[in-house]
Design an enzyme around this catalytic site. Structure first.
Site: not given
Ligand SMILES: NC(=O)C1=CN([C@@H]2O[C@H](COP(=O)(O)OP(=O)(O)OC[C@H]3O[C@@H](n4cnc5c(N)ncnc54)[C@H](O)[C@@H]3O)[C@@H](O)[C@H]2O)C=CC1
Ligand SMILES: O=C(O)CCC(=O)C(=O)O
Length: 384
Positions: A82, A94, A195, A197, A199-200, A217, A257
């Protein structure tokens, strides 16, 4: 003396070859154990050719240490790709914390984690990922400067998932342009898994664009919230059962997710034209990229689509500048479109096209890593 030496040799355990084989692609793996706070974490540094390792910290109730190790190794390798694909002077790293984010968090645990990060003395920078929030890293930041994505009030750039979601939107536009010759988001249908951080925010923006979305979700609260939100937009929303998301009749599947959700069980169910989501490591194996290609499903490599957050937190180390982050995040559109075109031209998968780009960036830097260049690496504005 000789006898003591022999005795010492006797008690030295043989090297566990399998562990080193497991981490063979990685520069360093650190196990962090703090019984006082219950912290059990693993930090993996994959490759620092381009600069110090950078990557978020995930908290998850892994069933075993092996499962946590496998996850952190895959995730940290993805970060090398990335960073390289986004043109950043950082390497891949990580961390994972073994525990339930709903029950096992405490300020002390994150402070202990911060101390372990600090002990790496700048080889690894970290911030939020699944299961962790900026508040957790405010605690870790009390113990180390090598934290990013902290709130603006603490000198950081704030919630990085805003930029990640923005990047996903640019990637969706590029995909619509490539497939349908029209990048208007509102004219297409989307199936969103997760949905949280990211997806929402993606769902909100698609609804605002007037799109029809299918969502799932495990958390009922976020489903309720997004349905309420939909009422104020021209968009349309349908809730689907967890596993039904794979067979949803939509134009684009947006996984936001867990990883490894494109696998032997799910791939046959897909009816979409493309997959464009934020989840890290969506493909269980590289072979699944080939299967998607053969099925005529366009796959947007995850590490291109979800780079927005990384772009933001890496940029923060030059001093936060939201305009610069917007410009860099917008580049995801062009970068993804070029990968689609390259893959088509060379009759290869989109993953191979993206990986080739990464390999050339890494090779170029390896050539530059000579006696003179070492001293000229960028200097970051590390907060005191
Ligand atoms: N937060 C970020 O800025 C970044 C996130 N990502 C990736 O994106 C994905 C989502 O990250 P976030 O939104 O931060 O995580 P989060 O933890 O805030 O949200 C994940 C959501 O997925 C839901 N979920 C979990 N298993 C599920 C399933 N089997 N079916 C339906 N819903 C399900 C959870 O209830 C939760 O609402 C992860 O894989 C993360 O590594 C990648 C790059 C940056
Ligand atoms: O998005 C972040 O806060 C850090 C970068 C990261 O860990 C990712 O892109 O998976």
């Amino acid at each position: 003396m000789e006898v003591v030496f022999l005795k010492q040799l006797e008690i030295v355990k043989p090297i566990e070859k399998n562990t080193f084989e497991t981490i063979a692609n990685h520069e360093q793996v650190m196990f962090c154990n703090d019984p006082a706070t219950g912290l059990q974490a693993i930090i993996a540094i994959h490759d620092t050719t381009l600069g110090p390792a950078l990557g978020g910290t995930r908290m998850y109730p892994y069933e075993s240490v092996d499962e946590a190790l496998e996850d952190v190794l895959r995730l940290s390798e993805g970060m090398t790709y990335k960073c390289a694909a986004s043109g950043l002077d950082f390497g891949g790293g990580k961390a994972v914390i073994i525990g339930d984010p709903k029950k096992d968090k405490s300020p002390a645990l994150f402070r202990a984690f911060g101390q372990f990060v600090d002990s790496l003395n700048g080889r690894f920078y970290t911030g939020t990922d699944m299961g962790t929030t900026t508040d957790d890293f405010v605690e870790a930041y009390k113990e180390t400067n090598f934290i990013n994505g902290i709130p603006e009030a603490y000198g950081g750039s704030g919630d990085s998932s805003i930029s990640t979601a923005r990047g996903v939107i640019h990637a969706l536009e590029a995909t619509n342009e490539y497939l349908f010759k029209n990048n208007d988001l509102g004219t297409r249908t989307y199936a969103i898994q997760g949905l949280g951080k990211v997806g929402y925010k993606v769902a909100e923006q698609l609804l605002e664009a007037g799109a029809q979305i299918y969502v799932t979700d495990l958390n009922q609260d976020v489903l309720r919230q997004i349905k309420t939100k939909a009422k104020d937009t021209n968009g349309e929303i349908h809730e689907v059962e967890s596993n039904a998301i794979y067979s949803t009749n939509a134009d684009i599947f947006i996984p936001c997710a867990m990883g490894a959700i494109i696998n032997d069980q799910t791939i046959g169910q897909l009816k979409v034209r493309a997959i464009v989501g934020s989840a890290n490591n969506q493909l269980q194996t590289l072979n699944h990229a080939k299967t998607l290609h053969e099925k005529g499903i366009l796959y947007a490599p995850d590490y291109i689509v979800n780079a927005g957050g990384l772009i933001q937190v890496a940029d923060e180390l030059y001093g936060p500048n939201s305009k610069r982050v917007l410009v860099k995040t917008k580049a995801i559109y062009r970068s993804l479109y070029d990968i689609y075109q390259q893959a088509e031209m060379d009759a290869i998968t989109t993953v191979e096209a993206a990986n080739r780009k990464v390999r050339s960036v890494l090779d170029e830097q390896r050539n530059r890593n000579n006696f003179y260049s070492r001293k000229r690496r960028p200097k970051w504005n590390i907060r005191e």
